[in-house]
Design an enzyme around this catalytic site. Structure first.
Site, mmCIF file in Angstrom:
data_model
loop_
_atom_site.group_PDB
_atom_site.id
_atom_site.type_symbol
_atom_site.label_atom_id
_atom_site.label_comp_id
_atom_site.label_asym_id
_atom_site.label_seq_id
_atom_site.Cartn_x
_atom_site.Cartn_y
_atom_site.Cartn_z
ATOM 1 C CE LYS A 5 -3.420 -0.074 2.855
ATOM 2 N NZ LYS A 5 -4.075 -0.068 4.182
ATOM 3 C CD GLU A 53 -14.415 9.016 9.479
ATOM 4 O OE1 GLU A 53 -14.935 9.682 8.571
ATOM 5 O OE2 GLU A 53 -14.737 7.850 9.738
ATOM 6 N NE ARG A 55 -20.796 14.064 2.373
ATOM 7 C CZ ARG A 55 -21.200 15.012 1.516
ATOM 8 N NH1 ARG A 55 -22.449 15.006 1.071
ATOM 9 N NH2 ARG A 55 -20.369 15.962 1.123
ATOM 10 N N GLY A 114 -35.030 1.267 -0.410
ATOM 11 C CA GLY A 114 -34.353 0.412 -1.376
ATOM 12 C C GLY A 114 -33.835 -0.846 -0.717
ATOM 13 N N GLY A 137 -24.948 -0.181 3.519
ATOM 14 C CA GLY A 137 -23.817 -1.092 3.697
ATOM 15 C C GLY A 137 -22.558 -0.274 3.900
ATOM 16 C CB CYS A 192 -19.034 3.879 8.261
ATOM 17 S SG CYS A 192 -17.378 4.488 7.871
#
Length: 433
Positions: free
Chosen positions: A35, A146, A149, A254, A258, A261
């Site tokens: 990473k 934090e 979105r 809907g 998911g 968070c």
């Protein structure tokens, strides 16, 4: 300022790059060698709009660096801890191993007067425990939750809708001044700032996520009632959303929520409340979770029912795999779950997603993945829209009908116009419509 960010996953990588874009000198640290190599080369390890640009700019300016060497943080004034807190494998609570490891790794490199700032979502009481470990070094600890979105994370970091500082009373003014310097641009732009204690700061994030999850599950519960009464839950949401006390946002019925968070945060919150002897206070969150998971099975049942109860051998196109659009995140994704459930019932599932296919293929190689939405649709006997990517919302029903062998669509996000699709000859089924 000189900042360090410990943990370069979704939260940490975005935070590091965003802080560098604001003019700070930032070093990101992570134990994942692959990473770090990607980030150092300017490659984003996940899809997030706008991140590649600020990552490249930060590296090019010399204000941003990434390493696996914790000693590189020694001259930083502020250390952000941004590691993950996944759900424990042996229960619903949060797994704090990565937070504890980050603090343990930081302690030998902390200078007196420096500030450790937790950003990870943790159970209430964690900050006080960690402060007792940090204080002997002469450094101090604050908690700064934090509110990112996915799909808007860069914007939410640079221009947040609010800033919350959880600080110790003894160093309140000092720690507030340091964080104000970090977030000077946002504060100058008028971002509201709340300075509070550790416990309140920890509760803010889980309380916010619990409220949002409750709102989504509420409208999905109304969808269940609408389905047996003939009501239209979308029009219901429009009507009640005009009430300023309720609001229209997060009232989209809907297949449910998911991601990394909301699901794990409400479960961890309920588990922590049980530990505190106040489980009854948030007992409703278990119902919120159950309603949410139930909607996935409801969509699967609708598809199966359209084939007279037997989906085995039928070709089903599943549009969407990420838990939400503008993301490649498949953690606890309703879309991927629906695809896997249909595959488990013997359907010939062909899935597509603009960004999430590589992640989905790694986790579920048994599924068939299409290179394009057109390829997924070709010859399908049923189309299931489960992630409301723009390209799916903008599909032309007439052109799409020419691709499939059976014009039947299941709109798991109520993202399509039923009138247009039915006029084009489709059998349209929404959720609660």
């Amino acid at each position: 300022m000189k900042l360090s960010v410990i943990g370069c996953g979704y939260l940490g990588a975005v935070h590091a790059a965003a802080m560098a874009s604001l003019g700070h000198d930032v070093v990101g640290v992570d134990v994942d060698v692959a990473k770090i190599a990607k980030l150092a080369a300017g490659e984003t390890p996940f899809f997030e709009p706008g991140l590649a640009e600020i990552l490249s700019a930060g590296l090019g300016s010399g204000r941003l660096a990434f390493t696996t060497d914790m000693s590189a943080v020694a001259d930083a004034e502020v250390h952000f801890v941004a590691v993950g807190t996944p759900q424990r494998k042996d229960g619903a609570g949060a797994d704090l191993r990565f937070v504890d490891a980050a603090i343990d790794g930081l302690i030998p490199h902390l200078a007196p007067g420096s500030l450790v700032v937790g950003k990870s979502t943790v159970p209430v009481g964690t900050a006080a425990r960690l402060a007792a470990l940090v204080d002997p070094t002469g450094a101090r600890l604050a908690w700064n939750p934090e509110f990112l979105r996915e799909g808007f994370a860069v914007q939410d970091t640079v221009r947040p809708d609010r800033l919350v500082y959880g600080v110790a009373e003894a160093s309140r003014e000092q720690d507030t001044a340091v964080l104000d310097a970090v977030y000077a641009a946002a504060i100058e732009a008028g971002t509201p700032r709340i300075v509070t204690d550790y416990a309140t700061a920890e509760l803010v994030k889980v309380a916010a996520n619990s409220f949002l999850a409750t709102k989504i599950s509420f409208i999905n519960a109304m969808a269940e009632i609408a389905e047996v009464t003939g009501a239209d839950v979308t029009m219901l949401a429009d009507a009640i959303g005009h009430d300023a006390r309720i609001g229209r946002r997060f009232l989209n019925a809907g297949v449910g929520f998911g991601g990394g968070c909301l699901p794990k945060d409400i479960r961890a919150f309920a588990a922590r409340a049980e530990e505190l002897g106040k489980g009854e206070s948030v007992a409703f969150l278990k119902q919120v979770d159950e309603i949410n998971l139930r909607r996935r099975q409801r969509l699967v049942d609708l598809v199966v029912d359209s084939f007279d109860g037997q989906v085995f051998g039928h070709r089903v196109a599943v549009l969407g795999l990420a838990f939400k659009p503008d993301s490649d995140d498949i953690r606890d994704s309703p879309a991927l779950d629906v695809a896997v459930r249909l595959k488990g019932l013997g359907a010939e599932v062909i899935s597509h997603d603009p960004e999430a296919v590589p992640n989905a293929r790694q986790m579920h190689p048994q599924l068939e993945y299409a290179a394009s939405a057109t390829d997924a649709l070709r010859g399908a006997e049923a189309v299931v829209l489960v992630t409301e990517w723009r390209e799916y919302r903008e599909l032309d029903p007439d052109a799409t009908a020419a691709l499939v062998s059976r014009p039947v669509v299941f709109d798991g996000r109520n993202a399509l116009d039923p009138i247009r699709w039915r006029a084009a000859g489709w059998t349209y089924t929404g959720m609660g419509r």
